[in-house]
Enzyme design. Structure first.
Site, short mmCIF file in Angstrom:
data_model
loop_
_atom_site.label_atom_id
_atom_site.label_comp_id
_atom_site.label_asym_id
_atom_site.label_seq_id
_atom_site.Cartn_x
_atom_site.Cartn_y
_atom_site.Cartn_z
N LYS A 65 0.86 -1.27 -0.02
CA LYS A 65 0.15 0.03 0.01
C LYS A 65 0.92 1.19 -0.02
O LYS A 65 2.01 1.27 0.51
CB LYS A 65 -0.91 0.09 1.19
CG LYS A 65 -2.13 -1.00 1.26
CD LYS A 65 -2.73 -0.96 2.32
CE LYS A 65 -3.96 -1.98 2.62
NZ LYS A 65 -4.97 -1.85 1.71
N ARG B 288 -10.05 -11.66 2.21
CA ARG B 288 -10.92 -12.65 1.63
C ARG B 288 -10.29 -14.06 1.85
O ARG B 288 -10.91 -14.85 1.74
CB ARG B 288 -11.39 -12.37 0.35
CG ARG B 288 -10.48 -12.20 -0.66
CD ARG B 288 -10.65 -11.48 -2.09
NE ARG B 288 -10.77 -9.92 -1.72
CZ ARG B 288 -11.22 -9.14 -2.55
NH1 ARG B 288 -11.52 -9.31 -4.08
NH2 ARG B 288 -11.15 -7.70 -2.32
N1 BES Z 1 -8.02 -3.82 4.57
C1 BES Z 1 -7.99 -3.68 3.21
C2 BES Z 1 -9.51 -2.67 3.08
C3 BES Z 1 -9.68 -1.31 3.47
C4 BES Z 1 -9.11 -0.09 3.13
C5 BES Z 1 -10.43 -1.16 4.81
C6 BES Z 1 -9.40 1.16 3.52
C7 BES Z 1 -10.61 0.10 5.35
C8 BES Z 1 -10.04 1.19 4.65
C9 BES Z 1 -8.04 -4.58 2.24
O1 BES Z 1 -7.29 -5.72 2.88
C10 BES Z 1 -7.88 -4.06 1.00
O2 BES Z 1 -6.63 -3.97 0.84
N2 BES Z 1 -8.60 -4.44 0.05
C11 BES Z 1 -8.41 -4.05 -1.35
C12 BES Z 1 -8.68 -5.01 -2.31
C13 BES Z 1 -8.14 -4.85 -3.73
C14 BES Z 1 -6.80 -5.11 -3.64
C15 BES Z 1 -8.93 -5.89 -4.49
C16 BES Z 1 -8.93 -2.52 -1.60
O3 BES Z 1 -10.37 -2.32 -1.21
O4 BES Z 1 -8.46 -1.74 -2.06
MN MN Z 2 -5.22 -5.52 2.10
#
Ligand code: BES
Ligand code: MN
Ligand code: ZN
Length: 486
Positions: A267, A341
């Site tokens: 990230k 997931r």
């Molecule tokens: N924990 C994150 C989702 C998240 C993002 C929660 C911002 C709260 C605030 C999750 O693991 C994630 O990174 N999701 C990605 C999925 C994508 C790579 C398909 C997302 O939503 O960007």
């Molecule tokens: Mn994530």
């Protein structure tokens, strides 16, 4: 706060430091009585327009020596039959009480309807408002001390009020527990720490297990292990059970990523610290079991928490890797940041084996859910209309709202893989839904629902009784749902 008491009858016996009264710009019988003690100050304030009774307004009247101070809380047009309004008023009262460092308060509910949910909401507001997370700060005397006791008062006694208030206390206490667990940083709330916190909730009938790496390997939790590989922190799979009547359980699955860096699909640095909150689903299900066991609901309830840290390293899971978890399905990992997931897929596959009455998972799963619904509702997806309806209704009653998104089969194509049974990301389009569709693949034919709490798990800024930070979202909703099933 140690105790909340429900009382009725004469005001005279109320030995508290502050009385808080919901009010509009008009004198009621109760306010007239209080005004008598204050020499007409309330009436003057109303006449001169100093107190208009608007919904964000509060006026403080210092009490004569030996008498309580008075706090008028504007109600605006909100109706006191709405538990959310009562929760809000109670929360405002207690926050002011904290700020003034007064040891006790009473919330006087003159016009509120004589219904138990009002008293549950009042107790919840009092306890939720009396919260701050300062475990990691140098303490200065009395810094975070709120009032020790509170009274909820009505003129006439209400049947079931004390019991409802006790339920509210238990639920809010569990929500505060969840808030504190979520607020702990990643180097404190590690997977092993989540297991310890769950263990501390065991006893008095509540059963606890935590599986370590070796056990997870034996059992075939390949997806949880794959996510965890990049970290030096060992993963855990936590099982916390309230046996209830021993029937088919309600299974609550909570995402327990104790820090989500994204892994090799790293990230951006900005805001990454917020990913310490990525175990909010885990905290919610542990909090819910804590409350449900304490209340003594007849239902059997099992919380499952896959817990791991998602970090990049020389041992980490890589984009393009194909893994296999408990379900036996092959999963192409196109993005290591779609880790939630993955760990949930193992927990859901395990949930099937418990012959559940229903499975509800709760997870900070997608940024797209924050884009879609903001901070005011969680995303809800389900394979079962009745279950979805129950959760929406429980959300309305508890003030923790959920809004349903579809899981139409057309979305499945977005997660077709060229080399495996499924891939773990469907890209940006409808990302909360493709995440839901992914999870659904791992659930057998049982009523199942998924709550995406990415937007609701923490607050970006203070509002009402909610300080900035962890909300403990899900505890009230899940408890309300499970209690409603009888
Ligand atoms: N924990 C994150 C989702 C998240 C993002 C929660 C911002 C709260 C605030 C999750 O693991 C994630 O990174 N999701 C990605 C999925 C994508 C790579 C398909 C997302 O939503 O960007
Ligand atoms: Mn994530
Ligand atoms: Zn995550």
């Amino acid at each position: 706060m140690r105790e909340i008491e429900v009382r009725s009858g004469a005001l005279e016996g109320l030995d508290v430091d502050l009385v808080a009264v919901p009010a509009r710009r008009e004198l009621t019988d109760l306010l007239r009585e209080l005004d008598g003690r204050l020499g007409g100050a309330i009436a003057r304030c109303m006449e001169q327009g100093i107190f208009l009774g608007k919904s964000d307004e509060a006026s403080f009247f210092p009490g004569p020596p030996g008498r309580p101070h008075l706090l008028l809380l504007g109600t605006g047009d909100t109706r006191l039959s709405d538990p959310a309004a009562i929760r809000g008023l109670a929360g405002r009262a207690v926050r002011l009480c904290r700020a003034k460092r007064l040891p006790s308060l009473a919330l006087l509910l003159e016009d509120a309807p004589a219904e138990p949910p009002v008293f549950q909401a009042a107790a919840e507001g009092l306890l939720l408002g009396d919260y701050s997370f300062d475990a990691l700060k140098r303490s200065e005397a009395g810094d975070s001390e709120g009032p020790a006791t509170a009274v909820v008062w009505t003129a006439q006694p209400v049947v079931g009020a004390s019991e409802a208030s006790a339920v509210g206390f238990t639920v809010a206490d569990a929500q505060n527990f969840a808030r504190s667990l979520v607020a702990q940083p990643g180097n404190v709330a590690k997977p092993t720490r989540l297991a310890e916190e769950a263990e501390a909730l065991s006893g008095r009938g509540v059963r606890f297990q935590a599986w370590d790496e070796e056990k997870l390997r034996q059992e075939g939790f390949g997806a949880l292990l794959a996510v965890s590989k990049g970290s030096c922190e060992p993963p855990r799979f936590i099982i916390l059970e309230h046996p209830g009547d021993g029937g088919p359980p309600l299974v609550l699955v909570g995402k327990g990523i104790t820090f989500d860096s994204g892994g090799i699909s790293l990230k951006p640095a900005k805001g990454m610290e917020e990913m310490k909150y990525d175990m909010a689903g885990a905290a919610a299900v542990l909090g819910a079991v804590r409350a449900l066991a304490k209340i003594g609901v007849p239902r059997r309830v099992v919380a499952l928490v896959p817990a791991a840290e998602n970090l990049p390293s020389g041992r980490a899971l890589k984009p393009g890797d194909v893994i296999r978890g408990l379900s036996g399905r092959s999963i192409e990992v196109v993005n290591t940041d779609a880790e939630g997931r993955l760990i949930l897929s193992d927990a859901l596959a395990y949930a099937n084996r418990l012959s559940p009455a229903a499975v509800v998972d709760i997870a900070t799963l997608t940024g797209g859910c924050v884009v879609a619904l903001g901070k005011h509702a969680s995303g809800l997806m389900s394979n079962d209309d009745a279950l979805a309806g129950e959760l929406v209704a429980a959300g309305e009653r508890s003030g923790e709202r959920a809004w349903r998104l579809p899981l139409w089969p057309e979305y499945r194509r977005q997660i077709d893989s060229e080399i495996a049974d499924i891939k773990n990301s469907g890209g940006r389009e409808a990302s909360p839904i493709t995440a839901g569709v992914f999870l659904q693949e791992f659930v057998d034919e049982v009523p199942w629902a998924h709550l995406d709490i990415a937007g609701t798990a923490w607050a970006e800024k203070e509002s009402g009784w909610q300080p900035k930070g962890a909300t403990g979202f899900g505890v009230r909703l899940l408890v309300e749902w499970a209690r409603g099933l009888g």
